[in-house]
Design an enzyme around this catalytic site. Sequence first.
Site, PDB file in Angstrom:
ATOM      1  N   CYS A   1     -14.928  28.517 -31.812  1.00 36.13           N
ATOM      2  CA  CYS A   1     -14.686  26.777 -32.098  1.00 36.13           C
ATOM      3  C   CYS A   1     -14.965  25.320 -32.681  1.00 36.13           C
ATOM      4  O   CYS A   1     -15.703  25.802 -33.829  1.00 36.13           O
ATOM      5  CB  CYS A   1     -16.275  26.773 -30.538  1.00 36.13           C
ATOM      6  SG  CYS A   1     -17.118  25.477 -30.110  1.00 36.13           S
ATOM      7  N   ASN A   2     -13.599  25.222 -32.364  1.00 33.19           N
ATOM      8  CA  ASN A   2     -13.230  23.591 -32.920  1.00 33.19           C
ATOM      9  C   ASN A   2     -14.247  22.827 -33.598  1.00 33.19           C
ATOM     10  O   ASN A   2     -14.819  22.618 -34.409  1.00 33.19           O
ATOM     11  CB  ASN A   2     -12.115  22.687 -32.727  1.00 33.19           C
ATOM     12  CG  ASN A   2     -10.863  24.239 -32.747  1.00 33.19           C
ATOM     13  OD1 ASN A   2      -9.732  24.016 -33.558  1.00 33.19           O
ATOM     14  ND2 ASN A   2     -10.372  24.947 -31.652  1.00 33.19           N
ATOM     15  N   THR A   3     -15.316  22.523 -31.396  1.00 34.97           N
ATOM     16  CA  THR A   3     -15.694  21.290 -32.043  1.00 34.97           C
ATOM     17  C   THR A   3     -16.819  22.271 -33.722  1.00 34.97           C
ATOM     18  O   THR A   3     -17.348  21.240 -33.544  1.00 34.97           O
ATOM     19  CB  THR A   3     -16.746  21.319 -31.135  1.00 34.97           C
ATOM     20  OG1 THR A   3     -15.313  21.190 -29.957  1.00 34.97           O
ATOM     21  CG2 THR A   3     -17.697  20.646 -30.506  1.00 34.97           C
TER      22      THR A   3
ATOM     23  N   CYS B   1      -8.590  23.111 -29.247  1.00 35.70           N
ATOM     24  CA  CYS B   1      -9.541  23.601 -28.916  1.00 35.70           C
ATOM     25  C   CYS B   1      -9.482  24.774 -28.649  1.00 35.70           C
ATOM     26  O   CYS B   1      -8.107  25.541 -27.850  1.00 35.70           O
ATOM     27  CB  CYS B   1      -9.855  22.697 -27.062  1.00 35.70           C
ATOM     28  SG  CYS B   1     -11.504  23.577 -26.133  1.00 35.70           S
ATOM     29  N   THR B   2     -10.531  25.909 -28.684  1.00 35.53           N
ATOM     30  CA  THR B   2     -10.157  27.031 -28.233  1.00 35.53           C
ATOM     31  C   THR B   2      -9.711  27.696 -26.229  1.00 35.53           C
ATOM     32  O   THR B   2      -9.309  29.237 -26.017  1.00 35.53           O
ATOM     33  CB  THR B   2     -10.999  28.806 -28.293  1.00 35.53           C
ATOM     34  OG1 THR B   2     -12.623  28.074 -28.158  1.00 35.53           O
ATOM     35  CG2 THR B   2     -10.981  28.193 -29.985  1.00 35.53           C
ATOM     36  N   HIS B   3      -9.951  26.844 -26.136  1.00 38.86           N
ATOM     37  CA  HIS B   3     -10.646  26.829 -24.563  1.00 38.86           C
ATOM     38  C   HIS B   3      -9.003  26.383 -24.390  1.00 38.86           C
ATOM     39  O   HIS B   3      -8.066  27.292 -23.106  1.00 38.86           O
ATOM     40  CB  HIS B   3     -11.194  25.774 -23.450  1.00 38.86           C
ATOM     41  CG  HIS B   3     -12.588  26.687 -23.455  1.00 38.86           C
ATOM     42  ND1 HIS B   3     -13.523  26.872 -24.136  1.00 38.86           N
ATOM     43  CD2 HIS B   3     -13.065  27.019 -22.235  1.00 38.86           C
ATOM     44  CE1 HIS B   3     -14.519  26.927 -23.875  1.00 38.86           C
ATOM     45  NE2 HIS B   3     -14.375  27.229 -22.905  1.00 38.86           N
TER      46      HIS B   3
ATOM     47  N   TYR C   1     -19.609  21.482 -25.413  1.00 36.92           N
ATOM     48  CA  TYR C   1     -20.204  21.281 -26.447  1.00 36.92           C
ATOM     49  C   TYR C   1     -19.565  19.737 -27.081  1.00 36.92           C
ATOM     50  O   TYR C   1     -20.144  19.311 -27.692  1.00 36.92           O
ATOM     51  CB  TYR C   1     -20.415  22.121 -27.261  1.00 36.92           C
ATOM     52  CG  TYR C   1     -21.229  23.475 -27.810  1.00 36.92           C
ATOM     53  CD1 TYR C   1     -21.861  23.862 -26.632  1.00 36.92           C
ATOM     54  CD2 TYR C   1     -21.108  23.611 -28.679  1.00 36.92           C
ATOM     55  CE1 TYR C   1     -22.646  24.463 -26.672  1.00 36.92           C
ATOM     56  CE2 TYR C   1     -21.659  25.485 -28.582  1.00 36.92           C
ATOM     57  CZ  TYR C   1     -23.055  25.196 -27.894  1.00 36.92           C
ATOM     58  OH  TYR C   1     -23.509  26.219 -27.471  1.00 36.92           O
ATOM     59  N   GLY C   2     -18.703  19.670 -26.466  1.00 34.49           N
ATOM     60  CA  GLY C   2     -17.344  18.109 -26.603  1.00 34.49           C
ATOM     61  C   GLY C   2     -17.815  17.313 -26.665  1.00 34.49           C
ATOM     62  O   GLY C   2     -17.095  16.162 -26.947  1.00 34.49           O
TER      63      GLY C   2
ATOM     64  N   ASP D   1     -18.943  30.469 -29.257  1.00 35.80           N
ATOM     65  CA  ASP D   1     -18.159  29.971 -28.633  1.00 35.80           C
ATOM     66  C   ASP D   1     -19.156  28.838 -27.759  1.00 35.80           C
ATOM     67  O   ASP D   1     -20.453  29.819 -26.738  1.00 35.80           O
ATOM     68  CB  ASP D   1     -16.699  29.929 -27.896  1.00 35.80           C
ATOM     69  CG  ASP D   1     -16.360  28.769 -27.545  1.00 35.80           C
ATOM     70  OD1 ASP D   1     -15.881  28.187 -28.145  1.00 35.80           O
ATOM     71  OD2 ASP D   1     -15.458  28.723 -26.037  1.00 35.80           O
ATOM     72  N   SER D   2     -19.122  27.256 -27.281  1.00 37.80           N
ATOM     73  CA  SER D   2     -20.012  27.295 -25.976  1.00 37.80           C
ATOM     74  C   SER D   2     -19.271  27.495 -24.702  1.00 37.80           C
ATOM     75  O   SER D   2     -20.057  27.865 -24.058  1.00 37.80           O
ATOM     76  CB  SER D   2     -19.329  25.269 -25.969  1.00 37.80           C
ATOM     77  OG  SER D   2     -17.885  25.423 -25.930  1.00 37.80           O
TER      78      SER D   2
HETATM   79  N1  DGL Z   1     -13.927  26.173 -27.360  1.00 39.66           N
HETATM   80  C1  DGL Z   1     -14.452  24.870 -27.749  1.00 39.66           C
HETATM   81  C2  DGL Z   1     -13.532  24.307 -29.096  1.00 39.66           C
HETATM   82  O1  DGL Z   1     -12.617  24.632 -29.582  1.00 39.66           O
HETATM   83  C3  DGL Z   1     -14.605  23.271 -27.071  1.00 39.66           C
HETATM   84  C4  DGL Z   1     -14.766  23.349 -25.413  1.00 39.66           C
HETATM   85  C5  DGL Z   1     -16.837  22.132 -25.500  1.00 39.66           C
HETATM   86  O2  DGL Z   1     -16.530  21.521 -25.258  1.00 39.66           O
HETATM   87  O3  DGL Z   1     -17.375  23.000 -25.270  1.00 39.66           O
HETATM   88  O4  DGL Z   1     -13.800  22.744 -29.041  1.00 39.66           O
END
Ligand code: DGL
Length: 267
Positions: free
Chosen positions: A74-76, A184-186, A43-44, A11-12
């Site tokens: 990470c979805n992104t 988003c996993t966060h 990353y997003g 993940d990021s």
């Molecule tokens: N946790 C990441 C996701 O699921 C993205 C967070 C980021 O923007 O880095 O998309």
Amino acid sequence: MGDHRAIGVIDSGVGGLTVVKELQKLLPQEDIIYFGDNANVPYGNRSEEEIADLTKAMIDYLIEKDVKLIAVACNTISTIVDKYFSDYEIPIVSIIAPTANYVVKNKLNEVGVIATNFTIQTGAYDKLIKDKDISVEVTSEGSPNLATLVDSADFTDDEVRQLVSLHMKNILSKKDLKDIILGCTHYPIVVDKFQEFGPGINFINPAYEQVLYIDKLLDKMDGKIIDGNSSFTVYTSGKRDAYLKMVDLLALDKPDNIMELGLELQQ
Ligand code: DGL
């Protein structure tokens, strides 16, 4: 039998720990090697090329560690894995595809998605859901700041509340939704705040769907470990303190090691 190599998770930042939580519940015997690129979060808000380059470095690092599969927590990143990494031999598991399956399997006629700007702009959830059922209506909302705030591991309830309330107001003004994907996993780290602004809404946690998928994949690969002790190792390009806090917050089994890249620290 089984394959005693670890499962790799990328993940990021700390968001992928929500996937680790589900792995520890459903596959407690599996070793986990986690890579969080906290130095480069979010990353997003990056370009596709930047995300692909940063992701390649993480994937190659974990291949060096000889993992048996890589969970893209990470979805992104998941929006671009097919385009950039489909020629890799190692299974690289998206978090979006199993979640799109959940929506269709459960016959949801409409669903919301709150995710990073990048994920929303790619339309990945829309596409994957509509490929399976064109009639599902997908309502989207992008957030440029929420993942970064959560990743800092240094947020107050009110700071999170402010952002979550904004995004919940926005998405519910577009559609009166009963189901919303935390894309988003966060975000599942602060699911209690989403629940505050959407009581009665079913907040879908893609981590759970991804781990169900991994469970089945391991069966198919004859790769599942069913006994013995497991280990959990974290590599981060950021700071180990953020992991210590998140591990507590998510009530995870403690990592054996958290290593800031460059200087290997023992817990
Ligand atoms: N946790 C990441 C996701 O699921 C993205 C967070 C980021 O923007 O880095 O998309």
